[in-house]
Design a protein around this motif. Structure first.
Motif, mmCIF file in Angstrom:
data_model
loop_
_atom_site.group_PDB
_atom_site.id
_atom_site.type_symbol
_atom_site.label_atom_id
_atom_site.label_comp_id
_atom_site.label_asym_id
_atom_site.label_seq_id
_atom_site.Cartn_x
_atom_site.Cartn_y
_atom_site.Cartn_z
ATOM 1 N N ASN A 184 11.606 -10.444 5.961
ATOM 2 C CA ASN A 184 11.017 -9.274 5.053
ATOM 3 C C ASN A 184 11.541 -8.104 5.494
ATOM 4 O O ASN A 184 11.399 -7.175 4.725
ATOM 5 C CB ASN A 184 9.604 -9.176 5.680
ATOM 6 C CG ASN A 184 8.688 -10.342 5.622
ATOM 7 O OD1 ASN A 184 8.717 -11.045 4.524
ATOM 8 N ND2 ASN A 184 8.304 -10.761 6.861
ATOM 9 N N GLY A 207 10.899 -5.500 2.255
ATOM 10 C CA GLY A 207 10.080 -4.430 3.061
ATOM 11 C C GLY A 207 10.090 -3.013 2.292
ATOM 12 O O GLY A 207 8.767 -2.523 1.972
ATOM 13 N N ASN A 264 4.388 -8.860 8.350
ATOM 14 C CA ASN A 264 5.105 -7.644 7.665
ATOM 15 C C ASN A 264 4.251 -6.179 8.169
ATOM 16 O O ASN A 264 3.910 -5.503 7.472
ATOM 17 C CB ASN A 264 5.006 -7.494 6.132
ATOM 18 C CG ASN A 264 5.895 -8.649 5.588
ATOM 19 O OD1 ASN A 264 6.994 -8.864 6.287
ATOM 20 N ND2 ASN A 264 5.803 -8.979 4.297
#
Length: 521
Positions: free
Chosen positions: A51, A55, A205
């Motif tokens: 991620n 992100g 995340n």
């Protein structure tokens, strides 16, 4: 509080934009990254999986769909939804002659969401779609955010350019945009649901998630709740589909606890900047009179006492929407600012709203709403009191006599006193007409949704409730609240064919009076 992600149809992927973007996500649990990075060598597949690559774009999406940065908040949300939803009105005398409340806002204001927010949503979503190859949990999250953003766009303008074929600037009708939103949500739900079923504590995340800190069971509830919100919005124009979508959403699991609420962390809070620090907005007379008339203990959670009323019985004083403010500093002292801290979280969806949606679903004949209309109505009020830490909910719900107060302007104020426009009481009445039941639900839903003015405005347009005062200034329109916002002038020049198609889809001129597709009550 909490948010939902959703997936929009293929035509959105082609030239459309992302729906939402405000907040941040979090990284996986400690050690996960190294365990999945043999020899510490990072390739694109691992970047996507871990991620890092997507992100920043997920953060951008959150920050656009839940705009709390002060300029984005004021231009995309406060000046439009909060004022037209009759929670707030302007105290800045520089805006007297040109604003949304009086149906004559500057072109730069009307076009700001279109020209500033839309490109950022689109670009962030498209980057995420490329990085994820249109699959996986990050893609599902982006779909949910885009869905939220596009509901905002279409509920502001009507027909909206989400792209068709090779033309990224082509408009889709509001009905088509709503269909795309449902498709996005259904796709996102289909991706996330099996993962959460296998691991209810699934956390991904967290470092990039400013709403739920990576807890995807919460995002799943948000997605289902957004689907229920969409279903209720469609109730009077597509009753069969609305029933289907609403029942599906509730069966799959919507917000039922304040722990589920979607709030976003962003400091400084947008509403703090616009109302408290800048003093550009003050409480509106409409929410003043309903909450003071009901002796609602939440009113001092929402607003601050004014300098002149702090010792009086009526501590919170609102200003009539569209009043001709003579001096900003004087108005700021006469009328109440929002009671909010610099570091408060922005609130974008709540379990209370979902309880009221389900209560209306019962009125509409929907199955599986989880209670009677009365039970869900009372639950909605109780959840709101709990959310705000207000006492006295039992006596409030038992009150069958209090009604909206008459409006009395502040001494030396810029409006005028007006008689109340609604006689709806608080206590549920099973013997009331269906219309009175709807007014009761919508009035309490409106109070409880504060400070989400965008949804307040949409529900006033959709149902006509709560009843609101006339605009203070004579602006030559029979409307009390705008039905939509005009497109930026540049669209008629730079995108004329698509612009003209949009007007045909909307069924009226590019002005404040043309109704939304879902305004069929």
């Amino acid at each position: 509080m909490k948010t939902i992600l959703s997936n929009i149809s293929g035509m959105f992927l082609i030239g459309a934009a992302c729906l939402l973007g405000a907040g941040s996500m979090t990284s996986c649990t400690d050690g996960f990254e190294d365990a999945n990075r043999p020899g510490n060598k990072i390739d694109n597949e691992q970047l996507n999986r871990d991620n890092f690559a997507s992100g920043s774009f997920l953060v951008q999406l959150q920050n656009q769909t839940f705009p709390e940065q002060e300029n984005a908040y004021q231009m995309n949300f406060d000046l439009i939804g909060n004022y037209l939803g009759r929670y707030l009105t302007y105290a800045n005398h520089g805006w007297n002659s040109s604003n949304f409340v009086c149906f004559n806002a500057p072109n730069g204001w009307a076009g700001y969401p279109f020209k500033d927010m839309r490109p950022k949503v689109v670009s962030a979503f498209n980057e995420i779609a490329k990085l994820t190859n249109g699959e996986g949990i990050n893609y599902a999250w982006a779909l949910i955010l885009r869905a939220h953003a596009y509901q905002y766009f279409t509920d502001v303008y009507g027909a909206f350019p989400i792209g068709k074929g090779d033309d990224a600037q082509a408009y889709s009708s509001q009905k088509e945009v709503y269909e795309a939103i449902i498709n996005d949500l259904n796709k996102a739900i289909s991706i996330i649901q099996p993962m959460v079923s296998a691991d209810p504590d699934l956390t991904v995340n967290a470092a990039y998630d400013n709403c739920y800190q990576g807890k995807f069971a919460k995002w799943l509830k948000f997605a289902n709740s957004l689907k229920l919100r969409v279903a209720i919005r469609m109730r009077f124009v597509e009753p069969a589909l609305a029933k289907q979508y609403g029942e599906e959403a509730v069966a799959a699991g919507v917000m039922t606890s304040n722990d589920d609420n979607l709030c976003i962390t962003y400091t400084p809070n947008g509403l703090y900047k616009t109302s408290v620090e800048w003093g550009d907005s003050r409480a509106c007379a409409d929410i003043d009179t309903y909450m003071n008339g009901y002796n609602d203990p939440r009113i001092e959670k929402y607003f601050k006492p004014t300098a002149t009323s702090a010792e009086g019985a009526r501590k919170v004083i609102g200003c009539l929407a569209g009043a001709a403010i003579g001096n900003k500093s004087v108005a700021d002292g006469l009328y109440s600012a929002v009671n909010i801290a610099n570091n408060a979280k922005g609130v974008w969806m709540t379990a209370s709203e979902m309880a009221f949606c389900r209560a209306e679903g019962v009125l509409a004949g929907w199955n599986g709403m989880g209670g009677t209309a009365e039970e869900l109505y009372n639950q909605g009020v109780r959840l709101s009191f709990d959310q705000w830490g207000a006492a006295g909910v039992d006596s409030y719900l038992a009150d069958d006599t209090s009604i909206q107060a008459d409006y009395v302007d502040a001494d030396g104020g810029y409006g005028k006193s007006m008689g109340h426009v609604s006689d709806i009481t608080i206590k549920w009445d099973n013997d009331a007409t269906a219309e009175k039941k709807l007014e009761r639900i919508m009035t309490q839903k409106w109070i409880a949704m504060f400070p989400n003015g965008q949804e307040a405005w949409s529900e006033i347009r959709r149902t006509g409730y709560p009843k609101v005062f006339d605009v203070a200034q004579n602006i030559g329109s029979a409307l009390k609240v705008a039905n939509r916002i005009p497109y930026p002038n540049e669209e008629s020049i730079n995108n004329p064919n698509n612009y003209n198609n949009a007007l045909q889809m909307n069924g009226g001129a590019d002005n404040y009076e043309t109704k939304m597709w879902w305004q069929k009550k």
